[in-house]
Design a protein around this motif. Sequence first.
Motif, PDB file in Angstrom:
ATOM      1  N   ASP A   1      56.272 -27.554 -21.228  1.00  0.00           N
ATOM      2  CA  ASP A   1      55.281 -28.404 -21.890  1.00  0.00           C
ATOM      3  C   ASP A   1      55.820 -29.817 -22.095  1.00  0.00           C
ATOM      4  OD1 ASP A   1      53.615 -26.259 -21.944  1.00  0.00           O
ATOM      5  OD2 ASP A   1      53.732 -25.914 -24.113  1.00  0.00           O
ATOM      6  N   TYR A   2      57.087 -29.916 -22.484  1.00  0.00           N
ATOM      7  CA  TYR A   2      57.686 -31.234 -22.718  1.00  0.00           C
ATOM      8  C   TYR A   2      57.748 -32.014 -21.410  1.00  0.00           C
ATOM      9  CZ  TYR A   2      60.865 -34.758 -24.621  1.00  0.00           C
ATOM     10  OH  TYR A   2      61.418 -35.949 -25.026  1.00  0.00           O
ATOM     11  N   ALA A   3      58.130 -31.336 -20.337  1.00  0.00           N
ATOM     12  CA  ALA A   3      58.209 -32.011 -19.038  1.00  0.00           C
ATOM     13  C   ALA A   3      56.831 -32.499 -18.599  1.00  0.00           C
ATOM     14  CB  ALA A   3      58.796 -31.057 -18.000  1.00  0.00           C
ATOM     15  N   ALA A   4      55.823 -31.658 -18.779  1.00  0.00           N
ATOM     16  CA  ALA A   4      54.465 -32.049 -18.396  1.00  0.00           C
ATOM     17  C   ALA A   4      53.988 -33.244 -19.204  1.00  0.00           C
ATOM     18  CB  ALA A   4      53.512 -30.864 -18.571  1.00  0.00           C
ATOM     19  N   ARG A   5      54.278 -33.245 -20.501  1.00  0.00           N
ATOM     20  CA  ARG A   5      53.884 -34.381 -21.346  1.00  0.00           C
ATOM     21  C   ARG A   5      54.610 -35.652 -20.919  1.00  0.00           C
ATOM     22  NH1 ARG A   5      54.186 -30.601 -25.629  1.00  0.00           N
ATOM     23  NH2 ARG A   5      56.217 -31.399 -26.264  1.00  0.00           N
ATOM     24  N   ALA A   6      55.888 -35.541 -20.592  1.00  0.00           N
ATOM     25  CA  ALA A   6      56.660 -36.714 -20.177  1.00  0.00           C
ATOM     26  C   ALA A   6      56.059 -37.334 -18.916  1.00  0.00           C
ATOM     27  CB  ALA A   6      58.116 -36.326 -19.944  1.00  0.00           C
ATOM     28  N   VAL A   7      55.670 -36.493 -17.967  1.00  0.00           N
ATOM     29  CA  VAL A   7      55.091 -37.004 -16.727  1.00  0.00           C
ATOM     30  C   VAL A   7      53.718 -37.636 -17.011  1.00  0.00           C
ATOM     31  CG1 VAL A   7      54.184 -36.350 -14.467  1.00  0.00           C
ATOM     32  CG2 VAL A   7      56.352 -35.396 -15.257  1.00  0.00           C
ATOM     33  N   THR A   8      52.891 -36.959 -17.777  1.00  0.00           N
ATOM     34  CA  THR A   8      51.563 -37.489 -18.079  1.00  0.00           C
ATOM     35  C   THR A   8      51.647 -38.825 -18.797  1.00  0.00           C
ATOM     36  OG1 THR A   8      50.659 -35.255 -18.246  1.00  0.00           O
ATOM     37  CG2 THR A   8      49.374 -37.018 -19.233  1.00  0.00           C
TER      38      THR A   8
END
Length: 294
Positions: A281-288
Amino acid sequence: MTDPARHLVADALQLASAGVPVLPLREGKVPLGNCRACEKISPTRSRCGGRPNMRSPGPCRCPRPCHAWAAASADRQVILSRPWLDAWREARAVGYHPGGAGLTVLDLDNASAVAWARAHMPATRTVATTRGEHWIYLGAMPSSNGVRPGVDVKSLMQYARWLGPGAGTMTRLTDAVRALVVRSEEANPAPIGGRLASSTPVPWSRHVATGCRHTERYVTDGLNRGLAKIRALPESGAGSQTFGVARFLAAQHAHCPGPCGLSTIAAHLIAAATSVGVPDDYAARAVTRGFDAA
């Protein structure tokens, strides 16, 4: 002009006055077909150079409302022009381009989808639809259909049907909504060569970037350098590095006509971050967030 057409034009002008780009929709809630000068000569090309599947309006300057969302306009003179008035006579509804107005619509297609949103999504302005609801957020993001059963995200590169102003206060777009698109693309990888890709992210190529202005080598070299930077931080800092790489890579495509395959790039960045211990989830948020910052 008939009374129904006058009402549609009046609604369109009211939306346009608020900065919302509009377009006429015919029976079935679909855009009017392209004119002969803009008709398709293949699934991805049209005679005029076209705007289908592009992130922003392209070179076509057709006076008619061709190319669906890309032709949506908030210009009163365009909306009242003769070609558009002819189109309004054929129209049955007003459509609008949420991303063009800085909005995102969570299209909830049935009661189950509405119940899910009430339990998991931040409350915002809601508009009743025939079978469900539209939840409208402040802020634009990539669009994606089928992010969950009965749930579509409509923002950039899509249109929505205007069904009235709705009720409630609009909430600013949150990570919970943005993550829907990233998770959907991870769970439903793009078809490659007629089959579904494996869980390993597929390589960036023209299959997913038919409108990118860069060469394949330019993009893949930049992506590989970014992935190396993320993987070089197994102890700490990989999340922040993922954000920075995502922002940098997305900025390289800011002036491309699109699409540029950013969802494929996002999948690689997320995979690299999770490989060194960053939570999904953290990785996805960072990319978004990185893409949004660009």
